[in-house]
Design a protein around this motif. Structure first.
Motif, PDB file in Angstrom:
ATOM      1  N   ASP A 134       0.804  -1.220   0.000  1.00 22.01           N
ATOM      2  CA  ASP A 134       0.000   0.000   0.000  1.00 22.01           C
ATOM      3  C   ASP A 134       0.840   1.274   0.000  1.00 22.01           C
ATOM      4  O   ASP A 134       0.424   2.296   0.548  1.00 22.01           O
ATOM      5  CB  ASP A 134      -0.973  -0.012   1.194  1.00 22.01           C
ATOM      6  CG  ASP A 134      -1.879  -1.232   1.187  1.00 22.01           C
ATOM      7  OD1 ASP A 134      -2.741  -1.333   0.295  1.00 22.01           O
ATOM      8  OD2 ASP A 134      -1.702  -2.116   2.052  1.00 22.01           O
ATOM      9  N   LEU A 135       2.031   1.204  -0.624  1.00 24.24           N
ATOM     10  CA  LEU A 135       2.909   2.371  -0.716  1.00 24.24           C
ATOM     11  C   LEU A 135       3.288   2.592  -2.170  1.00 24.24           C
ATOM     12  O   LEU A 135       3.638   1.646  -2.882  1.00 24.24           O
ATOM     13  CB  LEU A 135       4.183   2.165   0.111  1.00 24.24           C
ATOM     14  CG  LEU A 135       4.007   1.972   1.614  1.00 24.24           C
ATOM     15  CD1 LEU A 135       5.344   1.650   2.263  1.00 24.24           C
ATOM     16  CD2 LEU A 135       3.386   3.210   2.254  1.00 24.24           C
ATOM     17  N   TRP A 136       3.265   3.849  -2.600  1.00 30.97           N
ATOM     18  CA  TRP A 136       3.533   4.176  -4.000  1.00 30.97           C
ATOM     19  C   TRP A 136       4.560   5.297  -4.092  1.00 30.97           C
ATOM     20  O   TRP A 136       4.520   6.265  -3.331  1.00 30.97           O
ATOM     21  CB  TRP A 136       2.243   4.582  -4.693  1.00 30.97           C
ATOM     22  CG  TRP A 136       2.375   5.309  -5.996  1.00 30.97           C
ATOM     23  CD1 TRP A 136       1.922   6.570  -6.291  1.00 30.97           C
ATOM     24  CD2 TRP A 136       3.015   4.831  -7.191  1.00 30.97           C
ATOM     25  NE1 TRP A 136       2.230   6.884  -7.578  1.00 30.97           N
ATOM     26  CE2 TRP A 136       2.909   5.844  -8.172  1.00 30.97           C
ATOM     27  CE3 TRP A 136       3.673   3.642  -7.527  1.00 30.97           C
ATOM     28  CZ2 TRP A 136       3.425   5.709  -9.448  1.00 30.97           C
ATOM     29  CZ3 TRP A 136       4.194   3.504  -8.802  1.00 30.97           C
ATOM     30  CH2 TRP A 136       4.066   4.528  -9.748  1.00 30.97           C
ATOM     31  N   ALA A 137       5.493   5.150  -5.022  1.00 28.10           N
ATOM     32  CA  ALA A 137       6.469   6.182  -5.366  1.00 28.10           C
ATOM     33  C   ALA A 137       7.206   6.674  -4.117  1.00 28.10           C
ATOM     34  O   ALA A 137       7.775   5.863  -3.384  1.00 28.10           O
ATOM     35  CB  ALA A 137       5.780   7.324  -6.122  1.00 28.10           C
ATOM     36  N   GLU A 138       7.187   7.982  -3.848  1.00 26.01           N
ATOM     37  CA  GLU A 138       7.943   8.529  -2.724  1.00 26.01           C
ATOM     38  C   GLU A 138       7.517   7.935  -1.384  1.00 26.01           C
ATOM     39  O   GLU A 138       8.313   7.912  -0.436  1.00 26.01           O
ATOM     40  CB  GLU A 138       7.794  10.058  -2.683  1.00 26.01           C
ATOM     41  CG  GLU A 138       8.503  10.790  -3.802  1.00 26.01           C
ATOM     42  CD  GLU A 138       7.674  10.906  -5.076  1.00 26.01           C
ATOM     43  OE1 GLU A 138       8.109  11.618  -5.991  1.00 26.01           O
ATOM     44  OE2 GLU A 138       6.585  10.290  -5.151  1.00 26.01           O
ATOM     45  N   GLN A 139       6.272   7.445  -1.285  1.00 28.68           N
ATOM     46  CA  GLN A 139       5.818   6.826  -0.035  1.00 28.68           C
ATOM     47  C   GLN A 139       6.652   5.599   0.328  1.00 28.68           C
ATOM     48  O   GLN A 139       6.740   5.222   1.494  1.00 28.68           O
ATOM     49  CB  GLN A 139       4.355   6.408  -0.149  1.00 28.68           C
ATOM     50  CG  GLN A 139       3.378   7.553  -0.342  1.00 28.68           C
ATOM     51  CD  GLN A 139       1.979   7.042  -0.653  1.00 28.68           C
ATOM     52  OE1 GLN A 139       1.789   5.877  -0.997  1.00 28.68           O
ATOM     53  NE2 GLN A 139       0.994   7.924  -0.529  1.00 28.68           N
ATOM     54  N   LYS A 140       7.244   4.954  -0.670  1.00 32.87           N
ATOM     55  CA  LYS A 140       8.038   3.757  -0.413  1.00 32.87           C
ATOM     56  C   LYS A 140       9.311   4.064   0.376  1.00 32.87           C
ATOM     57  O   LYS A 140       9.890   3.174   1.004  1.00 32.87           O
ATOM     58  CB  LYS A 140       8.399   3.069  -1.731  1.00 32.87           C
ATOM     59  CG  LYS A 140       7.191   2.537  -2.490  1.00 32.87           C
ATOM     60  CD  LYS A 140       7.586   1.781  -3.748  1.00 32.87           C
ATOM     61  CE  LYS A 140       6.359   1.180  -4.434  1.00 32.87           C
ATOM     62  NZ  LYS A 140       6.720   0.317  -5.579  1.00 32.87           N
ATOM     63  N   LEU A 144      11.673   1.742   2.989  1.00 35.43           N
ATOM     64  CA  LEU A 144      13.038   1.413   2.603  1.00 35.43           C
ATOM     65  C   LEU A 144      14.034   1.885   3.654  1.00 35.43           C
ATOM     66  O   LEU A 144      14.961   1.144   4.033  1.00 35.43           O
ATOM     67  CB  LEU A 144      13.362   2.030   1.243  1.00 35.43           C
ATOM     68  CG  LEU A 144      12.570   1.475   0.054  1.00 35.43           C
ATOM     69  CD1 LEU A 144      12.826   2.317  -1.196  1.00 35.43           C
ATOM     70  CD2 LEU A 144      12.924   0.021  -0.207  1.00 35.43           C
ATOM     71  N   ARG A 145      13.834   3.084   4.164  1.00 34.77           N
ATOM     72  CA  ARG A 145      14.738   3.586   5.209  1.00 34.77           C
ATOM     73  C   ARG A 145      14.577   2.782   6.488  1.00 34.77           C
ATOM     74  O   ARG A 145      15.569   2.457   7.165  1.00 34.77           O
ATOM     75  CB  ARG A 145      14.465   5.073   5.461  1.00 34.77           C
ATOM     76  CG  ARG A 145      15.000   5.989   4.369  1.00 34.77           C
ATOM     77  CD  ARG A 145      14.996   7.439   4.826  1.00 34.77           C
ATOM     78  NE  ARG A 145      13.652   7.921   5.018  1.00 34.77           N
ATOM     79  CZ  ARG A 145      12.986   8.699   4.156  1.00 34.77           C
ATOM     80  NH1 ARG A 145      13.568   9.055   3.016  1.00 34.77           N
ATOM     81  NH2 ARG A 145      11.768   9.115   4.420  1.00 34.77           N
ATOM     82  N   ALA A 163      13.151   5.144  -4.592  1.00 36.43           N
ATOM     83  CA  ALA A 163      14.537   4.803  -4.263  1.00 36.43           C
ATOM     84  C   ALA A 163      15.345   6.054  -3.980  1.00 36.43           C
ATOM     85  O   ALA A 163      16.076   6.130  -2.970  1.00 36.43           O
ATOM     86  CB  ALA A 163      15.160   4.010  -5.409  1.00 36.43           C
ATOM     87  N   ARG A 164      15.214   7.039  -4.838  1.00 35.07           N
ATOM     88  CA  ARG A 164      16.025   8.243  -4.681  1.00 35.07           C
ATOM     89  C   ARG A 164      15.624   9.022  -3.434  1.00 35.07           C
ATOM     90  O   ARG A 164      16.481   9.594  -2.751  1.00 35.07           O
ATOM     91  CB  ARG A 164      15.934   9.107  -5.942  1.00 35.07           C
ATOM     92  CG  ARG A 164      16.515   8.398  -7.177  1.00 35.07           C
ATOM     93  CD  ARG A 164      16.604   9.323  -8.367  1.00 35.07           C
ATOM     94  NE  ARG A 164      17.638  10.338  -8.164  1.00 35.07           N
ATOM     95  CZ  ARG A 164      18.929  10.148  -8.414  1.00 35.07           C
ATOM     96  NH1 ARG A 164      19.359   8.983  -8.860  1.00 35.07           N
ATOM     97  NH2 ARG A 164      19.794  11.121  -8.229  1.00 35.07           N
ATOM     98  N   THR A 165      14.339   9.035  -3.112  1.00 29.75           N
ATOM     99  CA  THR A 165      13.897   9.706  -1.890  1.00 29.75           C
ATOM    100  C   THR A 165      14.473   9.020  -0.657  1.00 29.75           C
ATOM    101  O   THR A 165      14.783   9.668   0.348  1.00 29.75           O
ATOM    102  CB  THR A 165      12.359   9.726  -1.821  1.00 29.75           C
ATOM    103  OG1 THR A 165      11.844  10.393  -2.974  1.00 29.75           O
ATOM    104  CG2 THR A 165      11.851  10.443  -0.574  1.00 29.75           C
ATOM    105  N   ALA A 166      14.642   7.700  -0.742  1.00 39.59           N
ATOM    106  CA  ALA A 166      15.201   6.930   0.374  1.00 39.59           C
ATOM    107  C   ALA A 166      16.719   6.970   0.409  1.00 39.59           C
ATOM    108  O   ALA A 166      17.321   6.462   1.364  1.00 39.59           O
ATOM    109  CB  ALA A 166      14.742   5.479   0.273  1.00 39.59           C
ATOM    110  N   GLY A 167      17.352   7.532  -0.618  1.00 47.42           N
ATOM    111  CA  GLY A 167      18.805   7.511  -0.691  1.00 47.42           C
ATOM    112  C   GLY A 167      19.353   6.159  -1.071  1.00 47.42           C
ATOM    113  O   GLY A 167      20.516   5.846  -0.783  1.00 47.42           O
ATOM    114  N   ALA A 168      18.530   5.335  -1.719  1.00 42.26           N
ATOM    115  CA  ALA A 168      18.944   4.000  -2.147  1.00 42.26           C
ATOM    116  C   ALA A 168      19.365   4.023  -3.609  1.00 42.26           C
ATOM    117  O   ALA A 168      18.967   4.906  -4.380  1.00 42.26           O
ATOM    118  CB  ALA A 168      17.794   3.010  -1.952  1.00 42.26           C
ATOM    119  N   VAL A 169      20.154   3.034  -4.002  1.00 39.99           N
ATOM    120  CA  VAL A 169      20.521   2.877  -5.405  1.00 39.99           C
ATOM    121  C   VAL A 169      19.283   2.432  -6.163  1.00 39.99           C
ATOM    122  O   VAL A 169      18.639   1.436  -5.810  1.00 39.99           O
ATOM    123  CB  VAL A 169      21.656   1.842  -5.563  1.00 39.99           C
ATOM    124  CG1 VAL A 169      21.979   1.645  -7.034  1.00 39.99           C
ATOM    125  CG2 VAL A 169      22.895   2.287  -4.793  1.00 39.99           C
ATOM    126  N   ALA A 170      18.927   3.160  -7.194  1.00 45.46           N
ATOM    127  CA  ALA A 170      17.725   2.874  -7.985  1.00 45.46           C
ATOM    128  C   ALA A 170      18.084   1.929  -9.125  1.00 45.46           C
ATOM    129  O   ALA A 170      18.628   2.348 -10.146  1.00 45.46           O
ATOM    130  CB  ALA A 170      17.117   4.165  -8.526  1.00 45.46           C
TER     131      ALA A 170
END
Length: 210
Positions: A134-140, A144-145, A163-170
């Protein structure tokens, strides 16, 4: 993008069109919903734009005030209609196994209703360490964090944003509605043809990360 400095490897995966080819099941569910409600739904069209939340598709076929109720009806029908016809994507099991072989954790973060996501994975014998729905786009990014995911693998530009909002490799796979050019333009760090290429990429990534 700078690679994560965390010592623990955690990889997040999207579900629809990343780990599973959900088109057959979702198509069948839209056809059943149309029959149940007497409302025209172009199921062929709907399955070409998977990724965003269900409500964003339903609003194309139902009045805005009916979308919540239709979403509830769709989700209630989904387990008996959509699970069995839905196969794993090529390389899905091997991608999860590659993370485990590298000593890491594999989680699923998806826009799909979480109980239905879990049913898909159980049916296919894919066992991630956690499933967050139930999470989409930046909500993910929050999930992830929370789980310390330094990599997120998806098929949609929304997954890149998460991914980018979380600072993860996309890391992306061109197996969904977004082609390789769209994924690169959205800022994907890595674009793979499909998940069969992921174990080799991860094998190269892990020594560089260390």
């Amino acid at each position: 993008m700078a690679l994560t400095t965390s010592s623990a490897l955690t990889v997040g995966f999207d579900l629809d069109m990343t780990l599973i080819d959900s088109r057959p099941g979702i198509h069948a569910c839209y056809v059943a919903l149309a029959e149940r409600t007497g409302t025209y739904i172009d199921a062929d069209l709907a399955v070409t734009r998977l990724g965003p939340p269900l409500a964003e598709e339903l609003v194309n076929w139902f009045p805005a005030e009916a979308v919540d109720a239709m979403g509830d009806l769709y989700r209630s029908m989904y387990p008996t209609i959509a699970i069995v016809p839905t196969p794993a994507m090529p390389g899905a099991r091997e991608a999860i196994a590659a993370v485990r072989a590298a000593g890491g954790r594999a989680i699923v973060v998806t826009a799909k209703h979480e109980p239905n996501a879990e049913l898909h994975l159980e049916h296919l014998g894919i066992e991630p360490d956690a499933v967050i729905g139930d999470l989409w786009a930046e909500q993910k990014a929050g999930a992830l964090r929370e789980h310390g995911a330094g990599i997120y693998v998806g098929d949609h530009v929304g997954d890149v944003r998460g991914a980018r909002t979380a600072g993860a490799v996309a890391v992306t796979v061109a197996t969904g509605p977004c082609d390789a050019a769209e994924l690169r333009s959205a800022g994907a760090d890595v674009v793979l043809g499909d998940l069969t290429e992921f174990p080799a990429w991860l094998s190269d990534y892990c020594p560089a990360r260390a």
